[in-house]
Write an enzyme that holds these catalytic residues in place. Structure first.
Site, PDB file in Angstrom:
ATOM      1  N   ALA A 109       1.792 -29.664  58.252  1.00  0.00           N
ATOM      2  CA  ALA A 109       0.806 -30.359  57.414  1.00  0.00           C
ATOM      3  C   ALA A 109       1.344 -31.190  56.251  1.00  0.00           C
ATOM      4  O   ALA A 109       0.627 -32.056  55.748  1.00  0.00           O
ATOM      5  CB  ALA A 109      -0.195 -29.356  56.887  1.00  0.00           C
ATOM      6  N   ALA A 110       2.565 -30.939  55.769  1.00  0.00           N
ATOM      7  CA  ALA A 110       3.003 -31.643  54.550  1.00  0.00           C
ATOM      8  C   ALA A 110       3.397 -33.080  54.873  1.00  0.00           C
ATOM      9  O   ALA A 110       3.916 -33.333  55.947  1.00  0.00           O
ATOM     10  CB  ALA A 110       4.196 -30.925  53.942  1.00  0.00           C
ATOM     11  N   PRO A 111       3.108 -34.007  53.955  1.00  0.00           N
ATOM     12  CA  PRO A 111       2.585 -33.820  52.598  1.00  0.00           C
ATOM     13  C   PRO A 111       1.060 -33.730  52.502  1.00  0.00           C
ATOM     14  O   PRO A 111       0.526 -33.602  51.401  1.00  0.00           O
ATOM     15  CB  PRO A 111       3.095 -35.078  51.875  1.00  0.00           C
ATOM     16  CG  PRO A 111       3.185 -36.125  52.945  1.00  0.00           C
ATOM     17  CD  PRO A 111       3.566 -35.398  54.201  1.00  0.00           C
ATOM     18  N   GLY A 113      -1.426 -35.799  54.363  1.00  0.00           N
ATOM     19  CA  GLY A 113      -2.273 -36.949  54.716  1.00  0.00           C
ATOM     20  C   GLY A 113      -3.376 -36.557  55.693  1.00  0.00           C
ATOM     21  O   GLY A 113      -4.548 -36.876  55.491  1.00  0.00           O
ATOM     22  N   LYS A 114      -2.977 -35.829  56.720  1.00  0.00           N
ATOM     23  CA  LYS A 114      -3.965 -35.510  57.762  1.00  0.00           C
ATOM     24  C   LYS A 114      -4.837 -34.326  57.352  1.00  0.00           C
ATOM     25  O   LYS A 114      -6.023 -34.299  57.657  1.00  0.00           O
ATOM     26  CB  LYS A 114      -3.266 -35.300  59.108  1.00  0.00           C
ATOM     27  CG  LYS A 114      -2.584 -36.607  59.528  1.00  0.00           C
ATOM     28  CD  LYS A 114      -1.886 -36.568  60.822  1.00  0.00           C
ATOM     29  CE  LYS A 114      -1.212 -37.897  61.124  1.00  0.00           C
ATOM     30  NZ  LYS A 114      -0.031 -38.195  60.257  1.00  0.00           N
ATOM     31  N   GLU A 132       2.789 -25.470  56.425  1.00  0.00           N
ATOM     32  CA  GLU A 132       4.027 -26.254  56.356  1.00  0.00           C
ATOM     33  C   GLU A 132       5.192 -25.274  56.305  1.00  0.00           C
ATOM     34  O   GLU A 132       5.230 -24.384  55.459  1.00  0.00           O
ATOM     35  CB  GLU A 132       3.999 -27.166  55.121  1.00  0.00           C
ATOM     36  CG  GLU A 132       5.329 -27.826  54.796  1.00  0.00           C
ATOM     37  CD  GLU A 132       5.930 -28.654  55.933  1.00  0.00           C
ATOM     38  OE1 GLU A 132       5.208 -29.413  56.597  1.00  0.00           O
ATOM     39  OE2 GLU A 132       7.154 -28.527  56.151  1.00  0.00           O
ATOM     40  N   ARG A 137       8.313 -28.877  50.767  1.00  0.00           N
ATOM     41  CA  ARG A 137       7.256 -29.784  51.236  1.00  0.00           C
ATOM     42  C   ARG A 137       5.876 -29.112  51.120  1.00  0.00           C
ATOM     43  O   ARG A 137       4.873 -29.772  50.885  1.00  0.00           O
ATOM     44  CB  ARG A 137       7.525 -30.221  52.679  1.00  0.00           C
ATOM     45  CG  ARG A 137       8.732 -31.184  52.779  1.00  0.00           C
ATOM     46  CD  ARG A 137       9.023 -31.579  54.210  1.00  0.00           C
ATOM     47  NE  ARG A 137       7.956 -32.287  54.879  1.00  0.00           N
ATOM     48  CZ  ARG A 137       7.731 -33.602  54.815  1.00  0.00           C
ATOM     49  NH1 ARG A 137       8.525 -34.365  54.106  1.00  0.00           N
ATOM     50  NH2 ARG A 137       6.720 -34.141  55.471  1.00  0.00           N
ATOM     51  N   CYS A 230       5.277 -39.913  65.009  1.00  0.00           N
ATOM     52  CA  CYS A 230       5.401 -41.281  64.509  1.00  0.00           C
ATOM     53  C   CYS A 230       6.696 -41.875  65.079  1.00  0.00           C
ATOM     54  O   CYS A 230       7.449 -42.524  64.377  1.00  0.00           O
ATOM     55  CB  CYS A 230       5.365 -41.326  62.990  1.00  0.00           C
ATOM     56  SG  CYS A 230       6.663 -40.389  62.200  1.00  0.00           S
TER      57      CYS A 230
END
Ligand code: SAM
Length: 448
Positions: A109-111, A113-114, A132, A137, A230
């Site tokens: 999960a970090a940082p 955004g989602k 995380e 982080r 990504c």
């Protein structure tokens, strides 16, 4: 750019390769996503001082000009009205299609955004667990969740296999936004490029499959798993999904039905029109998203809840003084007090960094309030004492100064345009600044 990487991109993109290479000299796409827990999109677009153009990925996400200086010190950023996010990064949560009341696990999960985007979709209902693995982080994740006012959630720092074992079979939705070779981030972080090699791509694939194994365990029957990266490498995208489905015949690939991006690259018999890929040519830096459903039943672990102990009188008085309704559930961890709408979960051997809204710490006969209490989006409508600041006073507040503003004795939420910036304490003459030291900064008045 590394030649080996570019050669692979040439093979992958073929006639589109030249167009991709041109994008490497262009600035990164930049964007903001409005935090609808705190602010309606229409209000934000009116208040935000720069031009915004709507992204194709999600209706709360906008492109901003690459020329705009850092927005990190913008008061609307500090008080959680928006999250800086490259627009295509909002696509995975759109495909996850979170509904109010659901139990959602964001495993990497970090940082944040989602996770902050999921929280906005849940609108203070259901349960969001943001995990995380990396402790450093995870603390950034915690501060972003606090800033955006998320409270109906839990933040953990655990290995996916341990967390998913503890909460087996409980989640309607699981997001695995996996650690990857980050090929879509090469323009942003030089370090991502330096660490790149074909061996690293393959090592990432093994780690991704390992994380998916845990995610599978956490799902309920009919639960949805979204896998995203990504990076562009087929090995970490289509191949991972193909291999995962091969070893889990009770999982099926679901059509993402996205209106943005494009389908995947052919890989064995995977129905690649169901997955989504986003390249810079599609107006995002790079994303891959696949949506899967668990068809089979799954055993659930028994949930254990914290016993609610009687609150000290000073905490009850604080709630009565500050809120027009009393919190439904609370928990005390040593001297720290937390509240939630749902009962507090107990998880054995899992490091929980936060559950619910941090209200403050009992010190002797009083409660020293926490910044999170005032920034919480859920509590905002119930705050009894608010004090609106002028622009000059807001700048003073961020710099950590006392506000020369008369206020009766006691705590008050300090607002700008009605949005809570933090808390202050009136002493009958002025308002003492209670902004945590780490959040103090010099704000440029021209920004707002
Ligand atoms: N979802 C995040 C967001 O939108 O802000 C970005 C997540 S980032 C792509 C992947 C995360 O996975 C990193 O924070 C990294 O520390 C974490 N990670 C690294 N190794 C992991 C592992 N073995 N299991 C789970 N997470 C891991």
């Amino acid at each position: 750019m590394k030649e080996a990487f570019l050669n692979r991109m040439k093979l992958l993109l073929q006639e589109e390769y030249e167009e991709y290479v041109k994008t490497l000299d262009m600035p990164m796409y930049r964007g903001v996503r409005v935090n609808t827990l705190k602010c309606a999109v229409e209000d934000f677009t009116k208040e935000f001082p720069h031009s915004l153009s709507v992204s194709p990925f999600c209706k709360e996400s906008f492109y901003i000009s690459p020329q705009i200086a850092s927005l990190g010190n913008h008061p609307f950023h500090s008080c959680g009205l928006f999250y800086m996010q490259e627009p295509s990064a909002s696509s995975a949560v759109e495909i996850l299609d979170v509904q109010e009341g659901e139990w959602v696990l964001d495993l990497c999960a970090a940082p944040g955004g989602k996770s902050t985007q999921i929280a906005a979709k849940l609108k203070h209902t259901g349960f969001l667990l943001s995990n995380e693995i990396d402790v450093g982080r995870a603390s950034v994740l915690l501060s972003n969740m606090e800033r955006l006012g998320v409270g109906e959630n839990m933040i953990t720092c655990a290995k996916p296999e341990e967390l998913c074992k503890a909460l087996q079979g409980h989640f309607d939705k699981v997001l695995v936004d996996a650690p990857c070779s980050g090929e879509g981030m090469f323009k942003k972080h030089d370090s991502a490029m330096e660490g790149w090699s074909e061996e690293h791509v393959n090592a990432c694939r093994y780690r991704q499959l390992h994380i998916l194994e845990s995610a599978y365990k956490a799902l309920k029957q009919d639960g949805i798993l979204v896998y995203s990266t990504c990076t562009y490498a087929v090995e970490e995208n289509e191949q991972v999904v193909y291999e995962f489905l091969k070893t889990h015949p009770d999982m099926e690939l679901v059509d993402s039905r996205a209106s943005f991006g494009r389908g995947g690259f052919a890989y064995e018999d995977l129905p690649v029109s169901y997955v989504r890929r986003i390249f810079p040519m599609d107006r995002g830096e790079g994303h891959f998203i696949a949506k899967m459903r668990r068809i089979s039943a799954n055993e659930q672990t028994k949930l254990v809840y914290e016993k609610e102990k009687k609150l000290p009188n000073c905490v009850i008085s604080f709630f009565q003084e500050q809120l027009s309704v009393l919190p439904m559930h609370w928990m005390m961890d040593e001297q720290r007090v937390y509240v939630r709408q749902a009962p507090f979960l107990r998880l054995k051997n899992i490091r929980i960094l936060r559950q619910g809204i941090a209200c403050g710490e009992v010190r002797g006969q009083r409660l020293e309030p926490h910044h999170h209490f005032y920034l919480s989006a859920f509590l905002r409508p119930y705050l009894k004492s608010t004090t609106e600041l002028t622009k000059e006073e807001a700048i003073l507040f961020y710099s950590g100064n006392v506000l020369p503003k008369e206020h009766r004795k006691g705590y008050t939420a300090l607002t700008y345009h009605g949005y809570v910036l933090g808390l202050g304490k009136g002493d009958g003459v002025c308002i003492k600044n209670k902004l945590p030291k780490g959040l103090r900064c010099s704000v440029d008045g021209n920004l707002f």
